[in-house]
Structure formats: structure tokens, C-alpha cells
Design a protein around this motif. Structure first.
Motif, short mmCIF file in Angstrom:
data_model
loop_
_atom_site.label_atom_id
_atom_site.label_comp_id
_atom_site.label_asym_id
_atom_site.label_seq_id
_atom_site.Cartn_x
_atom_site.Cartn_y
_atom_site.Cartn_z
N GLU A 1 -33.99 59.76 -6.78
CA GLU A 1 -33.76 58.40 -6.25
C GLU A 1 -32.37 57.86 -6.57
O GLU A 1 -31.91 56.89 -5.95
N ILE A 2 -31.67 58.49 -7.52
CA ILE A 2 -30.40 57.93 -7.99
C ILE A 2 -29.30 58.11 -6.95
O ILE A 2 -29.07 59.19 -6.43
N TRP A 3 -28.59 57.01 -6.69
CA TRP A 3 -27.45 57.01 -5.77
C TRP A 3 -26.13 56.88 -6.52
O TRP A 3 -25.13 57.48 -6.15
N ALA A 4 -26.12 56.07 -7.59
CA ALA A 4 -24.95 55.92 -8.46
C ALA A 4 -25.46 55.65 -9.87
O ALA A 4 -26.58 55.18 -10.07
N THR A 5 -24.60 55.90 -10.88
CA THR A 5 -25.07 55.90 -12.26
C THR A 5 -24.06 55.21 -13.17
O THR A 5 -22.95 54.87 -12.76
N GLY A 6 -24.48 55.00 -14.45
CA GLY A 6 -23.57 54.46 -15.44
C GLY A 6 -23.49 52.95 -15.50
O GLY A 6 -22.42 52.37 -15.72
N PHE A 7 -24.64 52.26 -15.40
CA PHE A 7 -24.68 50.80 -15.39
C PHE A 7 -25.42 50.27 -16.62
O PHE A 7 -26.36 50.90 -17.12
N ASP B 1 -21.76 43.85 -13.11
CA ASP B 1 -22.51 44.58 -14.13
C ASP B 1 -22.25 43.94 -15.49
O ASP B 1 -21.14 44.00 -16.02
N VAL B 2 -23.30 43.33 -16.04
CA VAL B 2 -23.20 42.65 -17.32
C VAL B 2 -22.95 43.69 -18.41
O VAL B 2 -23.71 44.64 -18.57
N GLN B 3 -21.88 43.48 -19.20
CA GLN B 3 -21.52 44.44 -20.24
C GLN B 3 -21.98 43.94 -21.60
O GLN B 3 -22.89 43.11 -21.69
N GLN B 4 -21.37 44.42 -22.69
CA GLN B 4 -21.87 44.13 -24.03
C GLN B 4 -21.26 42.85 -24.58
O GLN B 4 -21.57 41.77 -24.10
N ASN B 5 -20.40 42.91 -25.57
CA ASN B 5 -19.92 41.71 -26.25
C ASN B 5 -18.51 41.29 -25.86
O ASN B 5 -18.13 40.15 -26.12
N SER B 6 -17.73 42.19 -25.29
CA SER B 6 -16.29 41.94 -25.17
C SER B 6 -15.79 41.71 -23.75
O SER B 6 -14.79 41.02 -23.57
N PHE B 7 -16.45 42.30 -22.76
CA PHE B 7 -15.93 42.25 -21.41
C PHE B 7 -17.06 42.11 -20.39
O PHE B 7 -18.22 42.36 -20.70
N GLU B 8 -16.70 41.68 -19.19
CA GLU B 8 -17.60 41.68 -18.02
C GLU B 8 -16.91 42.42 -16.89
O GLU B 8 -15.68 42.49 -16.86
N GLU B 9 -17.69 42.97 -15.95
CA GLU B 9 -17.05 43.76 -14.90
C GLU B 9 -17.71 43.58 -13.55
O GLU B 9 -18.88 43.22 -13.45
N VAL B 10 -16.92 43.85 -12.51
CA VAL B 10 -17.39 43.90 -11.12
C VAL B 10 -17.01 45.25 -10.56
O VAL B 10 -15.87 45.73 -10.76
N ASN B 11 -17.94 45.88 -9.85
CA ASN B 11 -17.71 47.20 -9.26
C ASN B 11 -17.91 47.17 -7.75
O ASN B 11 -18.76 46.43 -7.24
N ILE B 12 -17.15 47.99 -7.05
CA ILE B 12 -17.53 48.42 -5.70
C ILE B 12 -18.21 49.76 -5.88
O ILE B 12 -17.60 50.73 -6.34
N VAL B 13 -19.50 49.80 -5.57
CA VAL B 13 -20.32 50.97 -5.89
C VAL B 13 -20.33 51.94 -4.71
O VAL B 13 -20.58 51.54 -3.56
N GLU B 14 -20.09 53.21 -4.99
CA GLU B 14 -20.06 54.25 -3.97
C GLU B 14 -20.99 55.39 -4.36
O GLU B 14 -21.30 55.60 -5.54
N ALA B 15 -21.41 56.14 -3.37
CA ALA B 15 -22.37 57.23 -3.58
C ALA B 15 -21.86 58.24 -4.60
O ALA B 15 -20.70 58.68 -4.53
N GLY B 16 -22.73 58.59 -5.55
CA GLY B 16 -22.44 59.66 -6.48
C GLY B 16 -21.49 59.31 -7.61
O GLY B 16 -21.21 60.16 -8.46
N LYS B 17 -21.02 58.06 -7.66
CA LYS B 17 -20.03 57.70 -8.68
C LYS B 17 -20.72 57.31 -9.99
O LYS B 17 -21.87 56.86 -10.02
N ASN B 18 -19.97 57.47 -11.08
CA ASN B 18 -20.42 57.13 -12.42
C ASN B 18 -19.55 55.99 -12.93
O ASN B 18 -18.32 56.12 -13.02
#
Length: 429
Positions: free
Chosen positions: A240-246, A265-282
Motif C-alpha cells: 500500500e505504501i506510495w511514499a515513506t519517511g514521515f 509534516d509535523v516534526q519533533q522539537n526543533s523544526f517544522e516542514e512542508v513537502n511536495i510528495v512524489e511516488a517512491g520518495k523517502n
């Protein structure tokens, strides 16, 4: 979604911002009197919206009016939610691409589970997140037929938080589902891969973007596995996985113009991030926190070296999280938004998103506007919200058929009452 500070902290990062905001917006009330709105979708070709309330109802907005009776009420299916703060509940809604003809829609929600076949889960795991299919009643377009329910997916969850479970259909007609890493903090603990965390464990479904075919079940599943997913026949990767590492992809959206998938993608204590998600990417978690090496044992100390990162796709944006990086910070929990495609020309093609709040104890929601340069690089700034001293907690965003963007907000930290407001984001002038 959000993150409970007593559990550890969960956060993300950004670029240097101008002292004077260049974008000024107003939050124009659209509807009020809802409970913790987490997603809103428009019925194709109609002036009707469906909005989900975290505590378990789907409400109907018709011609700008919130109807008193819900489309469906699934409160009896949910676990008992904490009133002060919870990340479980009714989390996602999507309309089938052929909704106009088949009336099918999909809900993602948490549910209690009978773990009798697994005593470890019986004693230590928290809940299950499911995606279910429903149909509109043949007698009333504003009422769902609960007897039509069909379970699409079911994933057991070790902790109460990091559920993800935004759902949406891509231009390919496939259903996409975001999943968090399973909860707690640092992608560590019961139910987490000890060696690499769930985000990097492709044998299971936590910390991923999933992609399935709800129209063509196969191999005993209630869905089919479309071509183009990560596994491509590899038995060691969940199909079912299309992209990973979140860590916790909280609110995603497809660009109306080009179909690109954007996720905060909500991160841990220090940073926040936004991704453009593509097939097969980590996208790196838990080896990376945004663009920075991450050590789950010492989450606030980012190593200078973290081994081979050549297989990771960096975020398009990061900003400092106020938990561990207070200088110049912009929030504590990113809320993914939408690429604006509405009538205000200066905003077209800009990504409007936000942050839940700059602190946990008092609401201080943030609205951001990001732009893509001719070189493909993105920059962002904090929008000045004119006419409001304080912005409520920003839970989610929505977009109508005209490309206009809405902010779904709450004045409380938990799913209580019916005091919350959905705003249309408009130019200040």
C-alpha cells in the motif's frame, strides 16, 4: 496534527522572514458553531460543503448555512476522547471521484479495538484507525445511509497521537491516506521499530503516504494495489505504501492545477516542514528532522553528520519550532494547506498553510503564504491577519471549487463544545 508537550514535543522549521509582512489577509467568517473542524470538502457542482467535527459528526453547509442535522453521526464508533487535548477522532473525509453518480464518500476515524488475538496490544496499544466507505441516502442528499458502510483499511495504533489520516483522491482516481509514525515522541517506544523507527520501516504502514484502489478490490483485500506504489513486487515492502519517511503528515492537498501533493509534516522539537510528495520518495524521518540530522536519543541535539542521506528528499520549506528553537520561531505544529487557485491574482499559485499555534497554553494560530521561485525553490512569510488581535488555533484548511481557501479553527485545545469557526481567507484590501 497537534502535539502534547508533556509527551516530549513534536515540531518543525522555516526560512528567514521579513520583519514587515508583505501579505495581509482577513479571516472572513464562513460558518460558526462547529466542533473542532478538521476537514471540509465541497460537493461537486453544488453549493454544499461537508465538514467533519473531530468528536464524530459530519455537518452539512448549504448555501453558506450550517444545517442543524448532521450528514452522519459516528460518535458511537469512536474511542472516548480526552476533552483537554486529543489527536484521535474523526480525522478525514473524501468524496469519491464519481460522487455525483454513486454518492460514495469516505471517512477516516479512530475506533476502539478488540485485541483478543494479540494480548500485547490488548494491554499496551491505544486504538485503531480505519477508513470506511459510505453512501448518501437515496431519499435525502443531506443524509448518509449508515447501512452501506464498507471498511477499506484498519491499522492498529500503539499511542494516542500522530494519527495523520488525511484522505483524498488524486487525479489518478486512487485514494491516498496519510499515516503518522504511531505516536509518543521521537518515533520510539512500544509499537515502534527499535532500529530505525517506523518512518523508515517499509514493512508496515505507520509514517507513510498510502495509495489504494477502492474500486477494484483484489487478493482478498477491500481495495486493489495500483501500479506505481513503492513495493513494485518486493515482498519486504507493504504494497500500500506510495511514499515513506514521515512523522505525522497533518493535512495534505492536491494542487487543483497540476495535481502535485503537498503535505505539512509535523516534526519533533526543533523544526517544522512542508513537502511536495512524489511516488517512491523517502522524506527522512526519523533519521532527519526537516533538513537536519536527528538523534532520537538526544532529540534537541542535531548531529553534524548522519550518514548517507542521498536517498532522502528534502522538504520544500522548514521553519523553527518554538519548543526548542524559540529565536525566530513560527509555531509548534505545522498545518498543511492548499495552493491558492482563486480569483485574487496576486495569490495564484501560492501555497497557503499555517501552524496550530506558537504555544500550547494560549491560542496564537499562524497563517503562512509560500511562493515558488523560477528556480523551483520555495520561500515563505507570515501573513498579517488584519482585524484580529489573536488568531484561533489553526486545525486545518479547505478549498472550494473556485480555488478559494478556508481556515478551520478552534478556540479550545480539545474537541469540546460547538464554539468553533471556519473562516474564508480573503485579501485585506
Amino acid at each position: 496534527m497537534l502535539k502534547r508537550l508533556i509527551l516530549g514535543s513534536f515540531a518543525v522549521a522555516a526560512l528567514a522572514l521579513p520583519a514587515q509582512a508583505q501579505v495581509k489577509v482577513k479571516l472572513e467568517p464562513f460558518v460558526t458553531g462547529v466542533n473542532t473542524p478538521l476537514a471540509m470538502v465541497q460537493v461537486p457542482g453544488e453549493n454544499r460543503m461537508f465538514v467533519i467535527e473531530q468528536f464524530g459528526r459530519v455537518r452539512v453547509i448549504e448555501n453558506g448555512e450550517l444545517l442543524p442535522e448532521p450528514l452522519i453521526d459516528i460518535r458511537n464508533k469512536l474511542p472516548k476522547l480526552y476533552s483537554d487535548f486529543d489527536e484521535r477522532g474523526l480525522l478525514g473525509i473524501a468524496l469519491h471521484p464519481d460522487f455525483a453518480n454513486n454518492g460514495k464518500f469516505y471517512l477516516a476515524h479512530s475506533t476502539p479495538v478488540d485485541f483478543q488475538l494479540d494480548l500485547a496490544k490488548e494491554f499496551w496499544w491505544d486504538h485503531t484507525n480505519v477508513v470506511e466507505e459510505y453512501q448518501i441516502s437515496s431519499d435525502d442528499p443531506n443524509v448518509a445511509d449508515g447501512s452501506t458502510v464498507r471498511k477499506i483499511s484498519s491499522i492498529d495504533w500503539p499511542q494516542f497521537n500522530h494519527n495523520g489520516h488525511w484522505i483524498g483522491f488524486g487525479t489518478d482516481g486512487m485514494l491516498y491516506v496519510s499515516t503518522g509514525d504511531g505516536g509518543y515522541a521521537n518515533d520510539w517506544g512500544i509499537g515502534h521499530n527499535v532500529t530505525e523507527g517506523n518512518g523508515q520501516d517499509n514493512s508496515q504502514l505507520h509514517g507513510k503516504i498510502l495509495r489504494v484502489d477502492v474500486d477494484n478490490p483484489s487478493e482478498g483485500r477491500p481495495y486493489g494495489i495500483p501500479d506505481g506504489n513503492l513495493a513494485a513486487g518486493n515482498p519486504d515492502i507493504a504494497p500500500e505504501i506510495w511514499a515513506t519517511g514521515f512523522r505525522n503528515p497533518w493535512r495534505c492537498s492536491f494542487d487543483m492545477a497540476d495535481g502535485r501533493l503537498f503535505c505539512g509534516d509535523v516534526q519533533q522539537n526543533s523544526f517544522e516542514e512542508v513537502n511536495i510528495v512524489e511516488a517512491g520518495k523517502n522524506y527522512g524521518w526519523r533519521k532527519m528532522e526537516a533538513n537536519h540530522c536527528f538523534d532520537y536519543v538526544n532529540p534537541n541535539d542535531h548531529p553534524a553528520e548522519c550518514g548517507d542521506t542521498s536517498g532522502f528528499t528534502p522538504p520544500i520549506l522548514e521553519y523553527n519550532n518554538c519548543t526548542a528553537k524559540p529565536d525566530g520561531c513560527k509555531g509548534i505544529s505545522v498545518t498543511g494547506g492548499f495552493v491558492y487557485r482563486g480569483a485574487h491574482d496576486p495569490w495564484k499559485g501560492k501555497y497557503i498553510f499555517g501552524d496550530w499555534s506558537k504555544n500550547f497554553g494560549a491560542m496564537d494560530g499562524q497563517i503562512f503564504v509560500a511562493s515558488e521561485g523560477s528556480d523551483g525553490k520555495w520561500t515563505m512569510e507570515v501573513a498579517e491577519v488584519v482585524g484580529m488581535d489573536t488568531v484561533p488555533y489553526v486545525l486545518a484548511f479547505a478549498q472550494d471549487a473556485d480555488g478559494e481557501v478556508y481556515a478551520l479553527t478552534s478556540i479550545t485545545t480539545g474537541p469540546v463544545g460547538s464554539l468553533d469557526t471556519i473562516y474564508k481567507i480573503v485579501p485585506a484590501n
